[in-house]
Design an enzyme around this catalytic site. Structure first.
Site, PDB file in Angstrom:
ATOM      1  N   TYR A  96      -9.614  -8.104 -26.191  1.00  0.00           N
ATOM      2  CA  TYR A  96      -8.844  -8.427 -24.979  1.00  0.00           C
ATOM      3  C   TYR A  96      -9.805  -9.012 -23.934  1.00  0.00           C
ATOM      4  O   TYR A  96      -9.839  -8.587 -22.783  1.00  0.00           O
ATOM      5  CB  TYR A  96      -8.155  -7.175 -24.390  1.00  0.00           C
ATOM      6  CG  TYR A  96      -7.261  -6.398 -25.332  1.00  0.00           C
ATOM      7  CD1 TYR A  96      -5.917  -6.728 -25.476  1.00  0.00           C
ATOM      8  CD2 TYR A  96      -7.741  -5.317 -26.072  1.00  0.00           C
ATOM      9  CE1 TYR A  96      -5.079  -5.999 -26.326  1.00  0.00           C
ATOM     10  CE2 TYR A  96      -6.917  -4.590 -26.928  1.00  0.00           C
ATOM     11  CZ  TYR A  96      -5.590  -4.946 -27.046  1.00  0.00           C
ATOM     12  OH  TYR A  96      -4.763  -4.226 -27.890  1.00  0.00           O
ATOM     13  N   GLN A 126     -10.886  -9.861 -12.128  1.00  0.00           N
ATOM     14  CA  GLN A 126     -10.672  -8.632 -11.348  1.00  0.00           C
ATOM     15  C   GLN A 126     -10.550  -8.951  -9.851  1.00  0.00           C
ATOM     16  O   GLN A 126     -11.293  -9.761  -9.316  1.00  0.00           O
ATOM     17  CB  GLN A 126     -11.832  -7.655 -11.581  1.00  0.00           C
ATOM     18  CG  GLN A 126     -11.899  -7.109 -13.006  1.00  0.00           C
ATOM     19  CD  GLN A 126     -10.945  -5.962 -13.269  1.00  0.00           C
ATOM     20  OE1 GLN A 126     -10.063  -5.682 -12.474  1.00  0.00           O
ATOM     21  NE2 GLN A 126     -11.101  -5.301 -14.397  1.00  0.00           N
ATOM     22  N   CYS A 151      -6.445   0.083 -16.926  1.00  0.00           N
ATOM     23  CA  CYS A 151      -5.816   0.022 -15.596  1.00  0.00           C
ATOM     24  C   CYS A 151      -4.598   0.933 -15.556  1.00  0.00           C
ATOM     25  O   CYS A 151      -3.857   0.945 -14.580  1.00  0.00           O
ATOM     26  CB  CYS A 151      -5.444  -1.419 -15.242  1.00  0.00           C
ATOM     27  SG  CYS A 151      -4.324  -2.163 -16.430  1.00  0.00           S
ATOM     28  N   CYS A 164       0.852  -1.209   0.000  1.00  0.00           N
ATOM     29  CA  CYS A 164       0.000   0.000   0.000  1.00  0.00           C
ATOM     30  C   CYS A 164       0.876   1.243   0.000  1.00  0.00           C
ATOM     31  O   CYS A 164       1.984   1.219   0.528  1.00  0.00           O
ATOM     32  CB  CYS A 164      -0.865   0.048   1.263  1.00  0.00           C
ATOM     33  SG  CYS A 164      -2.051  -1.283   1.413  1.00  0.00           S
TER      34      CYS A 164
END
EC number: 2.1.1.190
Length: 453
Positions: free
Chosen positions: A315, A286, A411, A83
């Site tokens: 894709y 995902q 993304c 993170c």
């Protein structure tokens, strides 16, 4: 006077954030990037690296903190690289992600008429990961360690909890680590390229609670497999599948090509809305299921489907977005270069009883030209490429195909912005919605609507 030389200690005000969440201080327009500093803060920092166009600083003290500074709840936060934004309130994280997209599209690329919405966030931005990939190593005493890598390194931070992964994953991680120690199971050494266990990968079905545990091994011979399988079955009776994935490539790639089912089913099942998906150990799926539904709902809204449209899903992976759209489309055509993914997509279509879907393996730019020759003309094209964005040949083919609308999920907004400039010759970029798929990290996913001019 503030100086720009290595080891200089300065005071300054943070005026901006980079896309990595680092604070920006400027001395005569020369930027200094300081990790963990927030906009509006007055800080003391030390310059640790000086380059021609920028410098890197280390935060020494926050003199005047931002109202958005919080104490990171994770005890490993300052060491672990998993993170990057836990020191920031969640509302500030969402604002940072929206401004990152605004910066790319409005300032750098001059798409000034494009509406960029607020980032779609989570009600509870913790424990959202349905997949954990945990490297296994040893400490200086030869004891097993498992967790995530230290920032910008391959040192494993030994952890017993992680606030962004599913709670059950950390439970499994702690038990497996204990059994590795107890039974002296061989651990892979990155330096010597010897030893066996490389990674522990855990996947859970968000809505089904089905669970898959994967041991990634350096080589096929896994003599302690039966011990670990028995221990897992006894301790976690709801495990659906236990697999061994063989990766002897000595690269940074986590999974190898070959898998063996040690126990249970080959695949686990999950659901998104009313659509069911079978997921294998290597399927792309995902990571954040509840946010994926919001992302896909936005994509359906942008596609403006009435049930009469032909949709082309490029894709397409295991068919998640295409199958999600199938109930509201006339026909969905999916194309993907990975053969196992296409096989999964076909099985997932059968599993859901969809007869209005066609999935084909091949390069998108080649397959869609064949479809065009067969008279298949899509009204909407769905694009969801990997981080490197779309292949330029593919984009040129897409322009020849000339659909009414293109819905582009990304993304990596910087490659999406580059691709948008190519599409700009024929398409107007109407709007973009950022979606926070990975809270507490700097990643942002976007969905964009392009309409034919």
């Amino acid at each position: 006077m503030e100086t720009i030389s290595k080891n200089a200690i300065n005071h300054g005000n943070v005026v901006d954030l980079t896309h990595e969440g680092h604070g920006v201080i400027k001395i005569d327009r020369y930027p200094i990037f300081v990790p963990n500093a927030l906009i509006g803060e007055e800080i003391e920092y030390k310059i640790i690296k000086v380059k021609k166009n920028f410098a890197i600083g280390k935060l020494l003290q926050v003199v005047k903190p931002s109202e958005h500074r919080v104490e990171p709840p994770c005890k490993y936060y300052w060491k672990c690289g998993g993170c990057q934004l836990q020191h920031m309130t969640y509302e500030a994280q969402l604002a940072m992600k929206q401004s990152q997209v605004i910066n790319l599209f409005h300032r750098k690329a001059q798409f000034t008429d494009t509406t960029i919405h607020k980032t779609v966030g989570m009600d509870n931005p913790w424990h959202y990961r349905n997949k954990s990939q945990l490297p296994i190593g040893t400490d200086k005493n030869g004891q097993a360690v498992m967790g995530y890598y230290r920032q910008r390194s391959h040192d494993i931070i030994d952890m017993d909890s992680c606030l962004i992964q599913d709670g059950i994953h950390q439970d499994i991680m702690n038990h497996v680590k204990q059994w590795i120690k107890e039974y002296h199971i061989s651990i892979y050494n990155e330096r010597t390229k010897s030893g066996l266990l490389r990674h522990l990968v855990i996947r859970t079905g968000y809505y089904t609670d089905e669970m898959m545990v994967i041991f990634v091994t350096n080589g096929k011979h896994f003599r302690d497999a039966s011990i670990l399988v028995e221990k897992l079955k006894q301790t976690f009776p709801n495990i659906t599948s236990i697999k061994q994935n063989i990766n002897n490539s000595h690269s940074n790639v986590i999974m190898g090509q070959q898998s063996i089912t040690l126990y249970g089913k080959d695949k686990i099942v999950d659901q998104l809305s009313d659509t069911t998906f079978k997921i294998s150990d290597q399927s792309f799926y995902q990571i954040n299921s509840s946010q994926t539904e919001k992302l896909y709902q936005k994509a359906i809204e942008y596609a403006q489907l009435t049930g009469e449209e032909t949709v082309l899903d490029t894709y397409c992976g295991i068919g998640t977005i295409g199958l999600y759209m199938a109930p509201v489309a006339k026909h969905v055509y999916g194309v993907e270069v990975v053969p196992s993914a296409i096989k999964d997509a076909q099985q997932n279509a059968t599993l859901n009883g969809f007869e209005n879907t066609t999935f084909v393996c091949g390069k998108a730019e080649e397959v869609i030209i064949k479809w065009k020759q067969q008279g298949i003309r899509p009204d909407v094209v769905m694009v969801d490429p990997p981080r490197k964005g779309c292949d330029e040949t593919f984009l040129q083919t897409l322009l020849k195909l000339n659909p009414k609308r293109i819905v582009y999920i990304s993304c990596n907004p910087s490659t999406q912005q580059r691709d948008a400039q190519i599409l700009d010759t024929q398409y107007e970029l109407k709007e973009i919605t950022p979606v926070d798929m990975f809270p507490q990290t700097t990643h942002v996913e976007t969905v964009a609507l392009f309409e034919r001019k």
